[in-house]
Scaffold this motif. Structure first.
Motif, short mmCIF file in Angstrom:
data_model
loop_
_atom_site.label_atom_id
_atom_site.label_comp_id
_atom_site.label_asym_id
_atom_site.label_seq_id
_atom_site.Cartn_x
_atom_site.Cartn_y
_atom_site.Cartn_z
N CYS A 124 0.81 -1.23 0.00
CA CYS A 124 0.00 0.00 0.00
C CYS A 124 0.84 1.28 0.00
CB CYS A 124 -0.99 -0.01 1.15
SG CYS A 124 -2.33 -1.20 0.92
N PRO A 125 1.94 1.36 0.78
CA PRO A 125 2.73 2.59 0.74
C PRO A 125 3.37 2.88 -0.63
CG PRO A 125 3.19 1.37 2.74
CD PRO A 125 2.37 0.47 1.86
N ASP A 126 3.42 1.89 -1.51
CA ASP A 126 3.98 2.08 -2.85
C ASP A 126 2.93 2.51 -3.88
OD1 ASP A 126 6.42 1.29 -1.82
OD2 ASP A 126 6.20 -0.80 -2.47
N VAL A 127 1.68 2.68 -3.44
CA VAL A 127 0.58 3.02 -4.33
C VAL A 127 0.18 4.47 -4.11
CG1 VAL A 127 -1.85 2.53 -4.83
CG2 VAL A 127 -0.28 0.65 -4.36
N THR A 128 -0.11 5.19 -5.20
CA THR A 128 -0.63 6.55 -5.11
C THR A 128 -2.01 6.59 -5.75
OG1 THR A 128 1.59 7.51 -5.22
CG2 THR A 128 -0.24 8.96 -5.77
N VAL A 129 -2.97 7.09 -5.00
CA VAL A 129 -4.32 7.27 -5.51
C VAL A 129 -4.35 8.63 -6.20
CG1 VAL A 129 -6.76 7.44 -4.91
CG2 VAL A 129 -5.27 5.92 -3.60
N ILE A 130 -4.84 8.66 -7.44
CA ILE A 130 -4.86 9.89 -8.23
C ILE A 130 -6.29 10.20 -8.66
CG2 ILE A 130 -2.50 9.60 -9.08
CD1 ILE A 130 -3.76 8.56 -11.73
N THR A 131 -6.48 11.39 -9.21
CA THR A 131 -7.75 11.77 -9.82
C THR A 131 -7.55 11.85 -11.32
OG1 THR A 131 -8.38 13.06 -7.89
CG2 THR A 131 -9.55 13.54 -9.94
N ASP A 132 -8.39 11.18 -12.08
CA ASP A 132 -8.39 11.31 -13.53
C ASP A 132 -9.39 12.41 -13.86
OD1 ASP A 132 -8.97 11.16 -16.27
OD2 ASP A 132 -8.60 9.01 -16.33
N PRO A 133 -8.92 13.61 -14.24
CA PRO A 133 -9.83 14.73 -14.44
C PRO A 133 -10.80 14.54 -15.61
CG PRO A 133 -7.60 15.33 -15.09
CD PRO A 133 -7.53 13.98 -14.45
N GLU A 134 -10.42 13.76 -16.60
CA GLU A 134 -11.30 13.52 -17.74
C GLU A 134 -12.52 12.71 -17.35
OE1 GLU A 134 -9.31 12.01 -21.19
OE2 GLU A 134 -7.74 13.52 -21.05
N LYS A 135 -12.34 11.75 -16.44
CA LYS A 135 -13.44 10.90 -16.01
C LYS A 135 -13.98 11.31 -14.65
CE LYS A 135 -12.21 6.91 -18.67
NZ LYS A 135 -12.86 5.68 -18.96
N ALA A 136 -13.30 12.25 -13.98
CA ALA A 136 -13.68 12.70 -12.64
C ALA A 136 -13.81 11.50 -11.70
CB ALA A 136 -14.96 13.51 -12.67
N MET A 137 -12.82 10.62 -11.77
CA MET A 137 -12.82 9.41 -10.94
C MET A 137 -11.44 9.23 -10.31
SD MET A 137 -14.82 6.59 -13.25
CE MET A 137 -14.72 5.37 -11.94
N SER A 138 -11.43 8.53 -9.21
CA SER A 138 -10.15 8.16 -8.59
C SER A 138 -9.62 6.92 -9.29
CB SER A 138 -10.34 7.87 -7.11
OG SER A 138 -10.63 9.06 -6.42
N ALA A 139 -8.30 6.81 -9.31
CA ALA A 139 -7.65 5.68 -9.96
C ALA A 139 -6.29 5.45 -9.33
CB ALA A 139 -7.48 5.95 -11.46
#
Length: 77
Positions: free
Chosen positions: A23-38
Motif C-alpha cells: 500500500c505505501p507504494d501506491v498513489t491514488v490519483i484523480t483522472d480529471p477527464e473521467k472525474a474518478m479516482s484511480a
C-alpha cells in the motif's frame, strides 16, 4: 470491487489477472477527464470507487487526489 486490502498489501484485479503492491507504494490519483479516482499500475489506470480510495489511503497509500471544481476547465461538473 477491484481492490482487496490485506495487511497493508493491495490486490488489484486487472484485465491480465491480479497485481499485488504494498500500500505505501501506491498513489491514488484523480483522472480529471473521467472525474474518478484511480491508481496507476504498470502504466494502466485502474479506476476505483471513493470508498476504495479512502480504504487504500487508510492502509498507507499516498493520497494524490485533486478535488475538481465547477470552475476548473477540466471539470465535468
Amino acid at each position: 470491487m477491484t481492490v482487496r486490502i490485506e495487511n497493508q498489501t493491495c490486490f488489484f484485479t486487472t484485465e491480465n489477472g491480479e497485481e499485488i503492491r504494498l500500500c505505501p507504494d501506491v498513489t491514488v490519483i484523480t483522472d480529471p477527464e473521467k472525474a474518478m479516482s484511480a491508481v496507476d499500475i504498470n502504466g494502466q489506470h485502474i479506476y476505483i470507487t471513493e470508498a476504495e480510495a479512502d480504504a487504500l489511503t487508510v492502509a498507507g497509500a499516498v493520497d494524490g487526489r485533486r478535488h475538481l471544481k465547477a470552475t476548473d476547465s477540466d471539470s465535468v461538473i
